[in-house]
Design a protein around this motif. Sequence first.
Motif, PDB file in Angstrom:
ATOM      1  N   ILE A  92     -30.644  27.135  40.287  1.00 24.74           N
ATOM      2  CA  ILE A  92     -31.031  25.753  40.677  1.00 24.74           C
ATOM      3  C   ILE A  92     -30.336  25.422  41.815  1.00 24.74           C
ATOM      4  N   PHE A  93     -28.948  25.865  41.980  1.00 30.19           N
ATOM      5  CA  PHE A  93     -28.098  25.520  43.169  1.00 30.19           C
ATOM      6  C   PHE A  93     -28.128  26.682  44.143  1.00 30.19           C
ATOM      7  N   GLU A  94     -28.382  27.925  43.836  1.00 28.85           N
ATOM      8  CA  GLU A  94     -27.951  28.962  44.601  1.00 28.85           C
ATOM      9  C   GLU A  94     -26.565  29.145  44.665  1.00 28.85           C
ATOM     10  N   SER A  95     -25.909  28.887  43.740  1.00 32.76           N
ATOM     11  CA  SER A  95     -24.429  29.095  43.600  1.00 32.76           C
ATOM     12  C   SER A  95     -24.123  29.383  42.057  1.00 32.76           C
ATOM     13  N   SER A  96     -23.362  30.330  41.972  1.00 33.21           N
ATOM     14  CA  SER A  96     -22.963  30.700  40.473  1.00 33.21           C
ATOM     15  C   SER A  96     -21.737  30.000  39.936  1.00 33.21           C
ATOM     16  N   ARG A  97     -21.136  29.273  40.902  1.00 35.30           N
ATOM     17  CA  ARG A  97     -19.885  28.510  40.422  1.00 35.30           C
ATOM     18  C   ARG A  97     -20.148  27.611  39.185  1.00 35.30           C
ATOM     19  N   LEU A  98     -19.328  27.669  38.096  1.00 30.56           N
ATOM     20  CA  LEU A  98     -19.476  26.889  36.931  1.00 30.56           C
ATOM     21  C   LEU A  98     -19.205  25.623  37.198  1.00 30.56           C
ATOM     22  N   LEU A  99     -20.022  24.636  36.689  1.00 30.24           N
ATOM     23  CA  LEU A  99     -19.561  23.225  36.266  1.00 30.24           C
ATOM     24  C   LEU A  99     -18.508  22.836  35.456  1.00 30.24           C
ATOM     25  N   GLU A 100     -17.873  22.124  35.767  1.00 22.82           N
ATOM     26  CA  GLU A 100     -16.814  21.629  35.008  1.00 22.82           C
ATOM     27  C   GLU A 100     -17.115  21.208  33.355  1.00 22.82           C
ATOM     28  N   THR A 101     -18.357  20.793  33.232  1.00 23.35           N
ATOM     29  CA  THR A 101     -18.926  20.227  32.223  1.00 23.35           C
ATOM     30  C   THR A 101     -19.361  21.573  31.134  1.00 23.35           C
ATOM     31  N   GLN A 102     -19.765  22.576  32.047  1.00 28.22           N
ATOM     32  CA  GLN A 102     -20.178  23.705  31.417  1.00 28.22           C
ATOM     33  C   GLN A 102     -19.112  24.653  30.694  1.00 28.22           C
ATOM     34  N   HIS A 103     -17.929  24.581  31.626  1.00 32.52           N
ATOM     35  CA  HIS A 103     -16.775  25.209  31.236  1.00 32.52           C
ATOM     36  C   HIS A 103     -16.038  24.509  30.015  1.00 32.52           C
ATOM     37  N   ARG A 104     -16.153  23.320  29.863  1.00 33.70           N
ATOM     38  CA  ARG A 104     -16.006  22.494  28.524  1.00 33.70           C
ATOM     39  C   ARG A 104     -16.865  22.681  27.342  1.00 33.70           C
TER      40      ARG A 104
END
Length: 307
Positions: free
Chosen positions: A150-162
């Motif tokens: 979706i974003f072309e970035s594999s960085r995890l969202l904080e909500t996904q980490h939670r």
Amino acid sequence: MALTSLSRFSQINTRIFENKKLLRSVSPATRWLHPSPEFSMKANILFIHRWRLCRHMGRSARQSITRLKQFSTCSSLLQTPAAPGTMQQEVDPFKLAEPDLINLYSDIKKELSTQSNSLGHISSYYFDGHGKAFRPVMVVLMARALNYHIFESSRLLETQHRMAIIAEMIHTASLVHDDVIDTSDTRRGKSSVNVLWGQRKAILAGDFILAQAARILAQLGNEDVVHLLAQVLLDLVQGEFMQMSSSEDETERFNQYLKKTFKKTASLTAYTCKAAAVLCGAKETLQDMAFQYGRDVGIAFQVCFYL
């Protein structure tokens, strides 16, 4: 993939119980495993049924891991495909998720801190880093794949980490309650909570972990995700009740086993993977794919765990 696997299981089940001649097609290595007179034809059929099921589940698990590797967005995998005839790099999914989960247990212990030192100590007892962290790993890798798409970035969202934290807390709370129900003496190579502190405190500790997980869930501020995780809790209870009963009919017993396995194990992986998709704004088709993937791997994981 999950629907295909369940359909395949049903076909295997139907063929075995409707056609006893399947025994003739099995290799001699399995045909003579139970030659004793006390083993009836039904016992042999059930044995072959289990053998074929385990073989299929093992294949499903390997295919699922392969797909997970293909969709992983770890920087080490963002490269051109290997040339024909060369060996493809083997990847450990747990290593892929490690950077995002390195502080998993310390983060959970912070959430479980309370004015009651005893309650905090008991509820944190199983979060010692000796668990497999299979469920948080599933959430993290699914989130990475979706985010890159979706974003072309594999960085995890904080909500996904939670969400990964919530998944591990719900799972561990269910372990605490399971140990009470089963009167287990040990868990992960050490004395269980109920043995050390008694059943009453163990039950309250499990409730406390669930309550804290619910608090974190509410803080995400996403009503759809709350509904998904509420279904997980319903499935856990229903699955435990299903485990307490069994059917006399072999076919129905197998179907009940699959349903029970989904509710007790795969429901958590399926709905948390879908939650990871919801939290990044994925389309409904991607949400359904995430759910099916989590369900398929969850069932395969549970079956292979007991082999």
